[in-house]
Design an enzyme around this catalytic site. Sequence first.
Site, PDB file in Angstrom:
ATOM      1  N   ASN A  10      -1.590  52.177 -13.002  1.00  0.00           N
ATOM      2  CA  ASN A  10      -0.708  51.512 -12.039  1.00  0.00           C
ATOM      3  C   ASN A  10       0.422  52.480 -11.714  1.00  0.00           C
ATOM      4  O   ASN A  10       1.280  52.736 -12.552  1.00  0.00           O
ATOM      5  CB  ASN A  10      -0.167  50.225 -12.693  1.00  0.00           C
ATOM      6  N   LYS A  12       2.762  52.110  -9.620  1.00  0.00           N
ATOM      7  CA  LYS A  12       3.981  51.377  -9.240  1.00  0.00           C
ATOM      8  C   LYS A  12       4.599  51.977  -7.967  1.00  0.00           C
ATOM      9  O   LYS A  12       3.889  52.425  -7.090  1.00  0.00           O
ATOM     10  CB  LYS A  12       4.972  51.361 -10.401  1.00  0.00           C
ATOM     11  N   HIS A  96       1.538  40.966 -12.143  1.00  0.00           N
ATOM     12  CA  HIS A  96       2.195  41.926 -13.041  1.00  0.00           C
ATOM     13  C   HIS A  96       3.576  41.383 -13.425  1.00  0.00           C
ATOM     14  O   HIS A  96       4.250  40.757 -12.600  1.00  0.00           O
ATOM     15  CB  HIS A  96       2.320  43.280 -12.337  1.00  0.00           C
ATOM     16  N   GLU A  98       6.359  42.723 -13.647  1.00  0.00           N
ATOM     17  CA  GLU A  98       7.456  43.169 -12.780  1.00  0.00           C
ATOM     18  C   GLU A  98       7.534  42.325 -11.511  1.00  0.00           C
ATOM     19  O   GLU A  98       8.609  42.086 -10.970  1.00  0.00           O
ATOM     20  CB  GLU A  98       7.293  44.663 -12.449  1.00  0.00           C
ATOM     21  N   GLU A 168      -0.362  42.149 -21.252  1.00  0.00           N
ATOM     22  CA  GLU A 168       0.733  43.116 -21.200  1.00  0.00           C
ATOM     23  C   GLU A 168       2.008  42.481 -21.746  1.00  0.00           C
ATOM     24  O   GLU A 168       2.739  41.819 -20.993  1.00  0.00           O
ATOM     25  CB  GLU A 168       0.979  43.550 -19.756  1.00  0.00           C
ATOM     26  N   GLY A 174       6.816  50.063 -20.279  1.00  0.00           N
ATOM     27  CA  GLY A 174       7.793  51.085 -19.904  1.00  0.00           C
ATOM     28  C   GLY A 174       8.890  51.303 -20.938  1.00  0.00           C
ATOM     29  O   GLY A 174       9.910  51.923 -20.647  1.00  0.00           O
ATOM     30  N   SER A 214       2.938  50.818 -22.625  1.00  0.00           N
ATOM     31  CA  SER A 214       3.180  52.133 -23.221  1.00  0.00           C
ATOM     32  C   SER A 214       1.943  52.748 -23.867  1.00  0.00           C
ATOM     33  O   SER A 214       2.022  53.344 -24.948  1.00  0.00           O
ATOM     34  CB  SER A 214       4.338  52.058 -24.221  1.00  0.00           C
TER      35      SER A 214
HETATM   36  C1  PEP Z   1       2.302  48.618 -16.638  1.00  0.00           C
HETATM   37  O1  PEP Z   1       3.121  48.779 -15.774  1.00  0.00           O
HETATM   38  O2  PEP Z   1       1.358  47.831 -16.438  1.00  0.00           O
HETATM   39  C2  PEP Z   1       2.458  49.340 -17.893  1.00  0.00           C
HETATM   40  C3  PEP Z   1       1.709  48.993 -18.894  1.00  0.00           C
HETATM   41  O3  PEP Z   1       3.415  50.332 -17.922  1.00  0.00           O
HETATM   42  P1  PEP Z   1       3.667  51.407 -19.100  1.00  0.00           P
HETATM   43  O4  PEP Z   1       2.307  51.959 -19.481  1.00  0.00           O
HETATM   44  O5  PEP Z   1       4.556  52.422 -18.526  1.00  0.00           O
HETATM   45  O6  PEP Z   1       4.267  50.657 -20.242  1.00  0.00           O
END
Ligand code: PEP
Length: 250
Positions: A10, A12, A96, A98, A168, A174, A214
Amino acid sequence: MQRKPVIAGNWKMHRTRKESEELAASLRRKLDGHRDVEVVVCPPYTALDVAAEALKGSSIRLGAQNVHWEDEGAYTGEISAWMLEDCGCEFVILGHSERRQHFRETDEQVNLKLRRALESSLTPILCVGETLEERGRQRVEDVVLGQLEQAVDKLTAESLSRIIVAYEPVWAIGTGETATPETAEEVHSMIREWLAEVFSQELSQRLRILYGGSVKPDNISGLMAQPNIDGALVGGAGLDADSFAGIVRF
Ligand code: PEP
């Protein structure tokens, strides 16, 4: 049942068209033909066409980060499923954290988007996950299964057969903090059991459940060793071709 792993990146709100083209081309050089894993990249809307061109004919597939549930109309700033198909997208990320957090996306909206995506050719990657505060209050099961239940409302086992679920935990996105493989596996197996109870054993065994939060080349193997973790949704590490390739080659 053997489930083919999926590693999805992703991107973003990162990368210009030129940068996206370069990243896609670099991923193609490193990963094209890697048949054991389904590799998906989700650039921003503005770069979908250049990424599609750079990946054309390769085994790397294209996805978007969101979709609207209507086909067209007065919805300023929104993009519909057929517009994504028109750009060469085969996948779409839905719900997601976010989007839920910054844009107040609700479970009802996620449900509408999921239903619309399933009427198209897009494969939805449905995200669910709890915040740190919810985990602290022992609400992981309520939150994760609640989001899932509302997202799949009015859908049948048959119509859900191609969705991908991404667990997630919000506190791991992040932040550099990853759920341990055991912590993630606990939630993944809970999701699979729920799918078996509510839909069918067949569906629960077939659906792929990704972990996101992450994920890096050095923690992917431990996660993938778990029986109910079928891949990863990758944010930050997906913006670097070597890191993303390292994850795909777990
Ligand atoms: C994500 O945005 O779905 C995500 C898992 O980000 P990150 O790997 O940076 O934690």
